[in-house]
Design a protein around this motif. Structure first.
Motif, PDB file in Angstrom:
ATOM      1  N   GLY A  74       0.813  -1.205   0.000  1.00  0.00           N
ATOM      2  CA  GLY A  74       0.000   0.000   0.000  1.00  0.00           C
ATOM      3  C   GLY A  74       0.850   1.259   0.000  1.00  0.00           C
ATOM      4  O   GLY A  74       0.584   2.213  -0.745  1.00  0.00           O
ATOM      5  N   SER A  75       1.897   1.261   0.814  1.00  0.00           N
ATOM      6  CA  SER A  75       2.780   2.418   0.872  1.00  0.00           C
ATOM      7  C   SER A  75       3.632   2.543  -0.385  1.00  0.00           C
ATOM      8  O   SER A  75       3.907   3.653  -0.861  1.00  0.00           O
ATOM      9  CB  SER A  75       3.689   2.323   2.100  1.00  0.00           C
ATOM     10  N   VAL A  76       4.049   1.405  -0.940  1.00  0.00           N
ATOM     11  CA  VAL A  76       4.800   1.434  -2.201  1.00  0.00           C
ATOM     12  C   VAL A  76       3.918   1.984  -3.315  1.00  0.00           C
ATOM     13  O   VAL A  76       4.380   2.748  -4.171  1.00  0.00           O
ATOM     14  CB  VAL A  76       5.328   0.026  -2.546  1.00  0.00           C
ATOM     15  N   LEU A  77       2.646   1.612  -3.291  1.00  0.00           N
ATOM     16  CA  LEU A  77       1.696   2.179  -4.261  1.00  0.00           C
ATOM     17  C   LEU A  77       1.651   3.701  -4.129  1.00  0.00           C
ATOM     18  O   LEU A  77       1.707   4.431  -5.130  1.00  0.00           O
ATOM     19  CB  LEU A  77       0.306   1.574  -4.041  1.00  0.00           C
ATOM     20  N   ALA A  78       1.569   4.190  -2.885  1.00  0.00           N
ATOM     21  CA  ALA A  78       1.501   5.635  -2.662  1.00  0.00           C
ATOM     22  C   ALA A  78       2.774   6.330  -3.130  1.00  0.00           C
ATOM     23  O   ALA A  78       2.728   7.406  -3.743  1.00  0.00           O
ATOM     24  CB  ALA A  78       1.256   5.924  -1.186  1.00  0.00           C
ATOM     25  N   LEU A  79       3.929   5.726  -2.839  1.00  0.00           N
ATOM     26  CA  LEU A  79       5.203   6.318  -3.266  1.00  0.00           C
ATOM     27  C   LEU A  79       5.307   6.346  -4.784  1.00  0.00           C
ATOM     28  O   LEU A  79       5.712   7.364  -5.373  1.00  0.00           O
ATOM     29  CB  LEU A  79       6.367   5.525  -2.672  1.00  0.00           C
ATOM     30  N   GLY A 138       8.294   8.470   2.273  1.00  0.00           N
ATOM     31  CA  GLY A 138       8.767   8.916   0.971  1.00  0.00           C
ATOM     32  C   GLY A 138       7.661   9.514   0.129  1.00  0.00           C
ATOM     33  O   GLY A 138       7.877  10.498  -0.597  1.00  0.00           O
ATOM     34  N   ALA A 139       6.456   8.936   0.222  1.00  0.00           N
ATOM     35  CA  ALA A 139       5.314   9.473  -0.526  1.00  0.00           C
ATOM     36  C   ALA A 139       4.987  10.882  -0.065  1.00  0.00           C
ATOM     37  O   ALA A 139       4.720  11.775  -0.878  1.00  0.00           O
ATOM     38  CB  ALA A 139       4.106   8.554  -0.353  1.00  0.00           C
ATOM     39  N   TYR A 140       5.013  11.114   1.257  1.00  0.00           N
ATOM     40  CA  TYR A 140       4.759  12.455   1.780  1.00  0.00           C
ATOM     41  C   TYR A 140       5.862  13.430   1.360  1.00  0.00           C
ATOM     42  O   TYR A 140       5.594  14.597   1.040  1.00  0.00           O
ATOM     43  CB  TYR A 140       4.652  12.422   3.304  1.00  0.00           C
ATOM     44  N   MET A 141       7.095  12.937   1.344  1.00  0.00           N
ATOM     45  CA  MET A 141       8.214  13.804   0.989  1.00  0.00           C
ATOM     46  C   MET A 141       8.156  14.210  -0.489  1.00  0.00           C
ATOM     47  O   MET A 141       8.342  15.381  -0.837  1.00  0.00           O
ATOM     48  CB  MET A 141       9.538  13.084   1.295  1.00  0.00           C
ATOM     49  N   LEU A 238      -2.545   2.657 -12.392  1.00  0.00           N
ATOM     50  CA  LEU A 238      -3.966   2.480 -12.707  1.00  0.00           C
ATOM     51  C   LEU A 238      -4.851   3.289 -11.758  1.00  0.00           C
ATOM     52  O   LEU A 238      -5.841   3.897 -12.184  1.00  0.00           O
ATOM     53  CB  LEU A 238      -4.341   1.004 -12.633  1.00  0.00           C
ATOM     54  N   GLN A 239      -4.491   3.300 -10.468  1.00  0.00           N
ATOM     55  CA  GLN A 239      -5.289   4.072  -9.521  1.00  0.00           C
ATOM     56  C   GLN A 239      -5.177   5.573  -9.802  1.00  0.00           C
ATOM     57  O   GLN A 239      -6.167   6.307  -9.747  1.00  0.00           O
ATOM     58  CB  GLN A 239      -4.849   3.785  -8.086  1.00  0.00           C
ATOM     59  N   THR A 240      -3.975   6.022 -10.124  1.00  0.00           N
ATOM     60  CA  THR A 240      -3.775   7.432 -10.425  1.00  0.00           C
ATOM     61  C   THR A 240      -4.549   7.842 -11.672  1.00  0.00           C
ATOM     62  O   THR A 240      -5.129   8.927 -11.734  1.00  0.00           O
ATOM     63  CB  THR A 240      -2.275   7.731 -10.617  1.00  0.00           C
ATOM     64  N   SER A 241      -4.586   6.962 -12.652  1.00  0.00           N
ATOM     65  CA  SER A 241      -5.326   7.278 -13.876  1.00  0.00           C
ATOM     66  C   SER A 241      -6.823   7.353 -13.609  1.00  0.00           C
ATOM     67  O   SER A 241      -7.519   8.183 -14.195  1.00  0.00           O
ATOM     68  CB  SER A 241      -5.032   6.239 -14.959  1.00  0.00           C
ATOM     69  N   ARG A 242      -7.312   6.525 -12.707  1.00  0.00           N
ATOM     70  CA  ARG A 242      -8.746   6.553 -12.386  1.00  0.00           C
ATOM     71  C   ARG A 242      -9.117   7.817 -11.617  1.00  0.00           C
ATOM     72  O   ARG A 242     -10.167   8.416 -11.861  1.00  0.00           O
ATOM     73  CB  ARG A 242      -9.134   5.320 -11.568  1.00  0.00           C
ATOM     74  N   LEU A 243      -8.244   8.233 -10.697  1.00  0.00           N
ATOM     75  CA  LEU A 243      -8.526   9.411  -9.868  1.00  0.00           C
ATOM     76  C   LEU A 243      -8.020  10.710 -10.493  1.00  0.00           C
ATOM     77  O   LEU A 243      -8.374  11.797 -10.018  1.00  0.00           O
ATOM     78  CB  LEU A 243      -7.873   9.232  -8.487  1.00  0.00           C
ATOM     79  N   GLU A 244      -7.169  10.591 -11.526  1.00  0.00           N
ATOM     80  CA  GLU A 244      -6.543  11.735 -12.191  1.00  0.00           C
ATOM     81  C   GLU A 244      -5.701  12.574 -11.230  1.00  0.00           C
ATOM     82  O   GLU A 244      -5.474  13.758 -11.432  1.00  0.00           O
ATOM     83  CB  GLU A 244      -7.593  12.620 -12.882  1.00  0.00           C
ATOM     84  N   SER A 245      -5.232  11.932 -10.173  1.00  0.00           N
ATOM     85  CA  SER A 245      -4.396  12.627  -9.188  1.00  0.00           C
ATOM     86  C   SER A 245      -3.619  11.591  -8.377  1.00  0.00           C
ATOM     87  O   SER A 245      -3.983  10.412  -8.349  1.00  0.00           O
ATOM     88  CB  SER A 245      -5.253  13.484  -8.257  1.00  0.00           C
ATOM     89  N   ALA A 246      -2.547  12.054  -7.735  1.00  0.00           N
ATOM     90  CA  ALA A 246      -1.723  11.197  -6.884  1.00  0.00           C
ATOM     91  C   ALA A 246      -1.841  11.675  -5.445  1.00  0.00           C
ATOM     92  O   ALA A 246      -1.426  12.784  -5.121  1.00  0.00           O
ATOM     93  CB  ALA A 246      -0.273  11.234  -7.340  1.00  0.00           C
ATOM     94  N   ASP A 247      -2.385  10.833  -4.600  1.00  0.00           N
ATOM     95  CA  ASP A 247      -2.625  11.178  -3.204  1.00  0.00           C
ATOM     96  C   ASP A 247      -1.590  10.479  -2.334  1.00  0.00           C
ATOM     97  O   ASP A 247      -1.438   9.254  -2.421  1.00  0.00           O
ATOM     98  CB  ASP A 247      -4.045  10.739  -2.811  1.00  0.00           C
ATOM     99  N   PRO A 248      -0.854  11.210  -1.473  1.00  0.00           N
ATOM    100  CA  PRO A 248       0.141  10.558  -0.607  1.00  0.00           C
ATOM    101  C   PRO A 248      -0.482   9.588   0.391  1.00  0.00           C
ATOM    102  O   PRO A 248       0.224   8.759   0.967  1.00  0.00           O
ATOM    103  CB  PRO A 248       0.822  11.733   0.103  1.00  0.00           C
ATOM    104  N   ASN A 249      -1.794   9.699   0.603  1.00  0.00           N
ATOM    105  CA  ASN A 249      -2.488   8.758   1.494  1.00  0.00           C
ATOM    106  C   ASN A 249      -3.070   7.566   0.747  1.00  0.00           C
ATOM    107  O   ASN A 249      -3.754   6.736   1.348  1.00  0.00           O
ATOM    108  CB  ASN A 249      -3.610   9.481   2.242  1.00  0.00           C
ATOM    109  N   ALA A 250      -2.823   7.487  -0.546  1.00  0.00           N
ATOM    110  CA  ALA A 250      -3.364   6.387  -1.341  1.00  0.00           C
ATOM    111  C   ALA A 250      -2.810   5.055  -0.843  1.00  0.00           C
ATOM    112  O   ALA A 250      -1.692   4.972  -0.332  1.00  0.00           O
ATOM    113  CB  ALA A 250      -3.004   6.584  -2.810  1.00  0.00           C
ATOM    114  N   GLY A 251      -3.600   4.017  -1.006  1.00  0.00           N
ATOM    115  CA  GLY A 251      -3.135   2.673  -0.672  1.00  0.00           C
ATOM    116  C   GLY A 251      -3.159   2.330   0.794  1.00  0.00           C
ATOM    117  O   GLY A 251      -2.718   1.240   1.180  1.00  0.00           O
ATOM    118  N   THR A 252      -3.699   3.210   1.642  1.00  0.00           N
ATOM    119  CA  THR A 252      -3.776   2.890   3.073  1.00  0.00           C
ATOM    120  C   THR A 252      -4.688   1.679   3.283  1.00  0.00           C
ATOM    121  O   THR A 252      -5.849   1.689   2.890  1.00  0.00           O
ATOM    122  CB  THR A 252      -4.327   4.092   3.864  1.00  0.00           C
ATOM    123  N   GLY A 253      -4.150   0.643   3.874  1.00  0.00           N
ATOM    124  CA  GLY A 253      -4.926  -0.580   4.097  1.00  0.00           C
ATOM    125  C   GLY A 253      -4.957  -1.513   2.905  1.00  0.00           C
ATOM    126  O   GLY A 253      -5.564  -2.593   2.990  1.00  0.00           O
TER     127      GLY A 253
END
Length: 330
Positions: A74-79, A138-141, A238-253
């Motif tokens: 999940g965190s690797v996805l966010a990064l 790293g995702a937050y950074m 794929l998740q970024t393309s669906r949301l059209e954005s990159a969220d540092p909290n993505a992939g939690t859980g």
């Protein structure tokens, strides 16, 4: 099934029939108890929202089969998503180069998990737990703790076909769903039809015996973790393309959802047994369960409790099913 049934077909039915029946039962139940579940829009919504979860589950299946676990996906996805967003929104990379960067970041994180696990003889639980925190930080950074809005430059990948004949051909399904199905089929082929797949199963069953036979188990395990990380990076795309954005909290859980789907699909937490196709069905079961309960007006708290009960029940049923099969073979 008769004796004339081809062996490969009998094996496939034995492996997948249980999950298909569970899925059919859920669809029938929700279809009979809600007004709109059988509508085409419901199934399209489910299919177009699960590709990233399916791809993560495929990688998790490989890791669990060798007797490991990866809590960092999940965190690797966010990064990876953060790197993708930064490359496109701030540095104006081309879409192709940004996608490649995201996937490479995921593969690098997975490879590091594998190298630390086998290099120092550490439990993968501990190593990937550490990577969970490192990658999230790293995702937050990378994103400065802000959502990176990309827009249609990446969102076009998840849009249904606009050409009428192509839309009719695809039935409203998006490219990510097709890609997820391809990943599942390729991973299942690797697992069941290649030497590398047999080595994975053997390592999960008895790693010491494999090592004594002259096979480099360390290299195989590193590659498996790298594949898992690479697929997490692809899921981020794929998740970024669906949301059209990159969220540092993505992939939690996401790691827990992936493990739940894989376990529902019958992959053993002890290693040596698993199926990527059944993990796909596990993701679909969880998605159908969530959509059906939502349409019935069930609250989030109750929905999570019911999902937990289903996971435990699936593990218990799978345990007894394999005990019966082993008894018959004996």
């Amino acid at each position: 099934m008769t004796e004339r049934t081809p062996p490969w077909l009998r094996a496939a039915l034995a492996d997948y029939l249980g999950m298909v029946l569970v899925l059919a039962g859920l669809v029938t139940y929700f279809g009979c108890n809600t007004e709109h579940f059988f509508e085409r829009s419901t199934f399209l919504s489910i299919a177009n929202q699960i590709p990233d979860a399916v791809i993560i589950a495929a990688g998790m299946t490989f890791v669990l089969i060798i007797g490991g676990i990866d809590l960092s996906v999940g965190s690797v996805l966010a990064l990876s998503a953060g790197v993708l967003g930064k490359c496109m929104a701030q540095h104006h990379f081309s879409c192709g180069n940004a996608l490649l960067a995201a996937v490479c970041v995921g593969a690098a994180c997975g490879a590091l998990n594998g190298l630390l696990t086998v290099g120092f003889g550490l439990p993968s639980f501990i190593v990937t737990l550490g990577m969970l925190e490192i990658a999230r930080g790293g995702a937050y950074m990378v994103t400065d703790s802000k959502t990176q809005y990309i827009g249609s430059a990446i969102g076009v990948l998840s849009q249904p076909a606009s050409t009428p004949w192509l839309a009719t051909l695809t039935g409203g399904l998006t490219l990510p769903f097709a890609l997820a199905v391809i990943v599942v089929l390729v991973c299942q082929f690797i697992l069941s039809k290649t030497v590398f797949g047999r080595y994975m199963i053997a390592i999960g069953t008895n790693e010491e015996a494999v090592r004594l036979s002259g096979i480099d188990t360390r290299r195989i395990k590193v590659v498996v973790f790298m594949i898992c990380g690479l697929l997490a990076g692809l899921a981020a795309v794929l998740q970024t393309s669906r949301l059209e954005s990159a969220d540092p909290n993505a992939g939690t859980g996401a790691e827990l959802q992936a493990i739940a789907a894989v376990v529902i699909g019958g992959t053993s937490l002890l290693g040596g047994r698993g199926s990527v196709v059944n993990s796909f069905f596990g993701v679909v079961v969880i998605a159908v369960l969530g959509a059906g309960l939502a349409q019935m007006g069930v609250g989030e708290t109750t929905k999570r409790m019911i999902t937990g009960v289903v996971i435990v029940a699936a593990v218990i049923l799978d345990h007894y099913r394999h005990r019966i099969l082993n008894a018959r073979r004996a």
